[in-house]
Motif scaffolding. Structure first.
Motif, PDB file in Angstrom:
ATOM      1  N   VAL A 138      -1.725 -45.003 -14.300  1.00 16.20           N
ATOM      2  CA  VAL A 138      -2.076 -44.268 -15.531  1.00 16.20           C
ATOM      3  C   VAL A 138      -1.162 -43.064 -15.692  1.00 16.20           C
ATOM      4  O   VAL A 138      -0.667 -42.761 -16.781  1.00 16.20           O
ATOM      5  CB  VAL A 138      -3.567 -43.834 -15.479  1.00 16.20           C
ATOM      6  CG1 VAL A 138      -3.875 -42.821 -16.552  1.00 16.20           C
ATOM      7  CG2 VAL A 138      -4.474 -45.043 -15.605  1.00 16.20           C
ATOM      8  N   TRP A 139      -0.943 -42.375 -14.578  1.00 16.81           N
ATOM      9  CA  TRP A 139      -0.048 -41.196 -14.620  1.00 16.81           C
ATOM     10  C   TRP A 139       1.357 -41.609 -15.037  1.00 16.81           C
ATOM     11  O   TRP A 139       2.022 -40.922 -15.808  1.00 16.81           O
ATOM     12  CB  TRP A 139      -0.070 -40.547 -13.228  1.00 16.81           C
ATOM     13  CG  TRP A 139       0.883 -39.424 -13.052  1.00 16.81           C
ATOM     14  CD1 TRP A 139       0.950 -38.274 -13.761  1.00 16.81           C
ATOM     15  CD2 TRP A 139       1.910 -39.356 -12.086  1.00 16.81           C
ATOM     16  NE1 TRP A 139       1.957 -37.482 -13.285  1.00 16.81           N
ATOM     17  CE2 TRP A 139       2.560 -38.113 -12.251  1.00 16.81           C
ATOM     18  CE3 TRP A 139       2.346 -40.204 -11.059  1.00 16.81           C
ATOM     19  CZ2 TRP A 139       3.624 -37.720 -11.452  1.00 16.81           C
ATOM     20  CZ3 TRP A 139       3.395 -39.798 -10.273  1.00 16.81           C
ATOM     21  CH2 TRP A 139       4.033 -38.569 -10.480  1.00 16.81           C
ATOM     22  N   ALA A 140       1.831 -42.779 -14.551  1.00 14.22           N
ATOM     23  CA  ALA A 140       3.167 -43.254 -14.913  1.00 14.22           C
ATOM     24  C   ALA A 140       3.238 -43.548 -16.411  1.00 14.22           C
ATOM     25  O   ALA A 140       4.218 -43.199 -17.087  1.00 14.22           O
ATOM     26  CB  ALA A 140       3.520 -44.501 -14.110  1.00 14.22           C
ATOM     27  N   LEU A 141       2.193 -44.187 -16.937  1.00 14.89           N
ATOM     28  CA  LEU A 141       2.192 -44.510 -18.374  1.00 14.89           C
ATOM     29  C   LEU A 141       2.190 -43.233 -19.210  1.00 14.89           C
ATOM     30  O   LEU A 141       2.919 -43.125 -20.208  1.00 14.89           O
ATOM     31  CB  LEU A 141       0.948 -45.343 -18.722  1.00 14.89           C
ATOM     32  CG  LEU A 141       1.023 -46.806 -18.323  1.00 14.89           C
ATOM     33  CD1 LEU A 141      -0.319 -47.499 -18.536  1.00 14.89           C
ATOM     34  CD2 LEU A 141       2.102 -47.538 -19.124  1.00 14.89           C
ATOM     35  N   PHE A 142       1.374 -42.272 -18.793  1.00 15.69           N
ATOM     36  CA  PHE A 142       1.357 -41.002 -19.522  1.00 15.69           C
ATOM     37  C   PHE A 142       2.722 -40.329 -19.449  1.00 15.69           C
ATOM     38  O   PHE A 142       3.197 -39.708 -20.409  1.00 15.69           O
ATOM     39  CB  PHE A 142       0.267 -40.075 -18.965  1.00 15.69           C
ATOM     40  CG  PHE A 142       0.252 -38.731 -19.632  1.00 15.69           C
ATOM     41  CD1 PHE A 142       0.766 -37.610 -18.995  1.00 15.69           C
ATOM     42  CD2 PHE A 142      -0.239 -38.586 -20.914  1.00 15.69           C
ATOM     43  CE1 PHE A 142       0.768 -36.371 -19.619  1.00 15.69           C
ATOM     44  CE2 PHE A 142      -0.235 -37.353 -21.554  1.00 15.69           C
ATOM     45  CZ  PHE A 142       0.274 -36.248 -20.899  1.00 15.69           C
ATOM     46  N   GLY A 143       3.363 -40.471 -18.277  1.00 13.92           N
ATOM     47  CA  GLY A 143       4.686 -39.881 -18.098  1.00 13.92           C
ATOM     48  C   GLY A 143       5.699 -40.472 -19.062  1.00 13.92           C
ATOM     49  O   GLY A 143       6.513 -39.750 -19.643  1.00 13.92           O
TER      50      GLY A 143
END
Lengths: 497, 176
Positions: free
Chosen positions: B74-79
């Motif tokens: 999720v953090w990667a997608l937000f990034g």
């Protein structure tokens, strides 16, 4: 009359350089890293083996610094030849540096307690231009250091005289000096918050050590009133508050007196020179053309007596891009006016346009200084035991923060005229900056999400001696300021140094 | 005979306005440069996670081992989303006497430097930028890193052209 060259051939500096290097190593290691371990070792219930190992490793590594200091001493030589200062240094890689006299901007001395015991000084030679850096000769006998400075500066002036016959040698003028009484007054009137922070930090850091060898509960129950019994660090803070206040004032006072002992300020040829220091004696110079902005401040007590502490911020050599400030711990209106008239041509107080911070800034301060610390405080007390009387502290804190935020926001102002810009900030400690537009390098407009939503922006003005920021302006006003600043820089085309 | 001397008022609102600057976008390929760099960092983090999960699988509870990859994902997608938004915010504008660079998605910033204050400029290019034939134009002033500009995402040709233009402007302004 041209003096004979006392440094015609390459020679080493004083042997004291080795002692200075060793002391510097141990001072930096002890001051920055070892002091908590040493205190634990002395006052703790018996230092653990880890602490002992760290201390022994540090002492062992110190022996290598002695070797390095000896090599550096042996391979550092200098001389004055053919109108230049020549320096050779380096153990593995030799570095040769030649600085022609006209490039020399400043020659400054520094003496700490070791220097004074050995009768030596560190000489720092700073140059102008993009290619050169600062040269430091760690240890010269004080008489030789004075001779070297005189040789270099006289050589520079003679060469400049040859180029321009209408120049004349300027006589140094003592502007003012600070007596011991002045320093004691300055020490008492100074802002003690920073010292308070250090003392408080030390108390918090040592609290758990105190718990080991003092019965704090018995002390609290003996000295605190029954209605305030609360067994935690906060009680210790309340109990020791009067002692803490006296300690803070005493430490501030002693630090100020020792730091600025023997303060003298001279007006030199197109610049100033200040020297001060009881144990570490330092001399700093400024050149008018390098001055970027003038800063001065006062607090509630100083304001009553018309006193200020000031600083002249100037750019260092272009290659270093370092900021330097000449500190003046204590002066009056007449000194501030004198400095303004020397540094700024035809100074007129900027009053044509005035800008203020938006009231939203007050809410930001309330959030940062009120809401967040109270949240942290409540969370810590939720984890430990707490007393309802701790709520009194929360209420007192919030009242102070509300008042401070309101008046701090109202006191923020940025003023401009066609030539100068000033920024004023502060409440308990009031600060002012004044600068000329040509000293600026550029400008930045920025906005965080909070500002963006409200149509606000922060202006940052960049100079070679640091940035000056003014927050939470209306966007249109912020753009007007930047437009004006850019126009003045681009229209005037004056060199910034 | 005296020349006619004029000294009329200059109103602040008549000055060149910051809001009138025409900004140019950087190359779209720069977004791929940033995404690639980001993927390399995420791969390192995921790799670290797998090593940790494998070597400490008895110490870490099952729910944590299952939750961590989801959180990292999720953090990667937000990034990646924020990379896109930041990319869209970047732009530069050239006027007769100064250069402006804007960037920032949530925390926005517009920095303007007069040519007359530029100390020097150069063009640099990292390995991933070189794959896409892109470069970064670095502009240095005496004001320190806060007033230096780094304009990324320029094609190599454009970067060198801008550098040449700025050096020429610096020279013109000094002569004037």
């Amino acid at each position: 009359m041209k003096r004979s060259n006392p440094f015609p051939t390459f020679r080493r500096q004083s042997l004291g350089a080795i002692a200075v290097a060793i002391v510097k190593y141990f001072e930096s290691v002890v001051r920055q890293a070892l002091w908590p371990l040493i205190i634990l070792y002395m006052f703790g219930s018996g230092a653990d083996s880890f602490t002992k190992i760290v201390i022994y490793i540090t002492l062992f590594a110190g022996s290598f610094s002695i070797l390095a200091a000896i090599f550096r001493y042996y391979y550092f030589t200098f001389c004055v030849q053919d109108g230049k200062l020549n320096v050779k240094s380096g153990v593995m890689t030799t570095k040769n540096l030649s600085i022609p006299f006209p490039k020399i901007q400043r020659v400054e001395f520094e003496q700490n307690i070791v220097h004074r015991m050995l009768g030596i000084a560190t000489v720092r030679i700073e140059t102008a231009g993009a290619e050169e850096e600062e040269v430091e000769i760690s240890a010269l006998k004080i008489e030789e250091a004075e001779l070297l400075r005189a040789t270099l500066l006289e050589g520079r002036e003679l060469q400049q005289l040859d180029a321009n016959d209408s120049e004349h040698i300027h006589e140094d003028q003592l502007i003012f000096s600070l007596s011991l009484i002045d320093l004691i007054r300055a020490g008492l009137l100074r802002n003690h918050l920073r010292t308070a922070g250090l003392v408080f930090g030390f108390f918090v850091g040592m609290y758990f050590q105190f718990e080991d060898f003092l019965d704090l509960e018995e002390i609290y129950s003996t000295y605190l009133p029954n209605w305030y019994y609360s067994s935690n660090m906060w009680s210790g803070f309340v109990l020791f508050l009067p002692i803490g206040v006296i300690l803070v004032i005493l430490i501030s006072l002693i630090r100020t007196v020792l730091q600025y002992f023997g303060f003298k300020m001279w007006r030199k040829h197109q610049g100033y020179q200040v020297s001060y220091g009881a144990f570490n004696r330092s001399t700093y110079s400024s050149l008018d053309k390098k001055v970027q902005f003038l800063f001065w401040r006062d607090n509630l007590l100083m304001r009553k007596l018309g006193m200020y502490s000031a600083a002249i911020f100037q750019a260092g050599s272009v290659a270093l891009r370092r900021r330097q400030a000449i500190q003046i711990p204590f002066c009056y209106d007449e000194q501030i006016d004198r400095i303004k008239s020397d540094i700024f041509l035809e100074y007129s107080a900027p009053q044509d346009w005035s800008f203020a911070t938006h009231p939203a800034f007050e809410r930001l301060l309330l959030f940062r200084l009120g809401f967040l610390p109270v949240l942290g405080f409540l969370w810590i007390h939720w984890l430990n035991s707490w007393s309802y009387f701790d709520l009194i502290w929360i209420i007192v804190w919030m009242v102070l923060v509300v008042a401070w935020s309101r008046y701090y926001t109202r006191n923020l102002s940025l003023k401009m005229n066609d030539s100068y810009l000033s920024v004023e900030k502060g409440l308990l400690s009031f600060k002012r900056w004044v600068l000329e537009y040509p000293k600026l390098q550029g400008a930045t407009l920025s906005s965080n999400p909070f500002e963006e939503r409200r149509g606000l922006a922060t202006v940052t003005l960049h100079s070679a001696a640091g940035d000056i920021t003014f927050p939470y302006l209306l966007r249109a006003e912020a753009e007007r300021i930047v437009n004006k600043v850019l126009y003045r820089i681009e229209y005037l085309r004056t060199d910034w140094m | 005979m005296l020349e006619k001397f004029e000294n009329s008022n200059i109103h602040v609102d008549e000055l060149p306005q910051l809001e009138d600057i025409e900004y140019r976008s950087i190359s779209k390929d720069y977004l791929w440069v940033k995404i690639l760099s980001y993927f390399i960092r995420i791969a390192v983090i995921f790799g670290g996670y797998f090593i940790l999960a494998f070597s400490m699988k008895d110490a870490l509870p099952l729910w944590l081992r299952q939750l961590l990859p989801v959180v990292i994902g999720v953090w990667a997608l937000f990034g990646i989303f924020s990379l896109y938004k930041v990319f869209k915010s970047k732009g530069y504008g050239l006027r007769q006497h100064d250069v402006t660079y804007k960037n920032g998605w949530l925390w926005k910033r517009w920095t303007t430097i007069p040519y007359y204050r530029i100390q020097h400029c150069d063009v640099s290019s990292g390995p991933i930028e070189r794959m896409f034939e892109l470069c970064t134009l670095n502009i240095y002033t005496a004001g320190g890193s806060n007033s230096d500009l780094s304009i990324p995402g320029l094609t190599t040709g454009m970067g060198n052209q801008l550098k040449k233009l700025i050096l020429q402007k610096m020279g013109d302004d000094e002569e004037e």
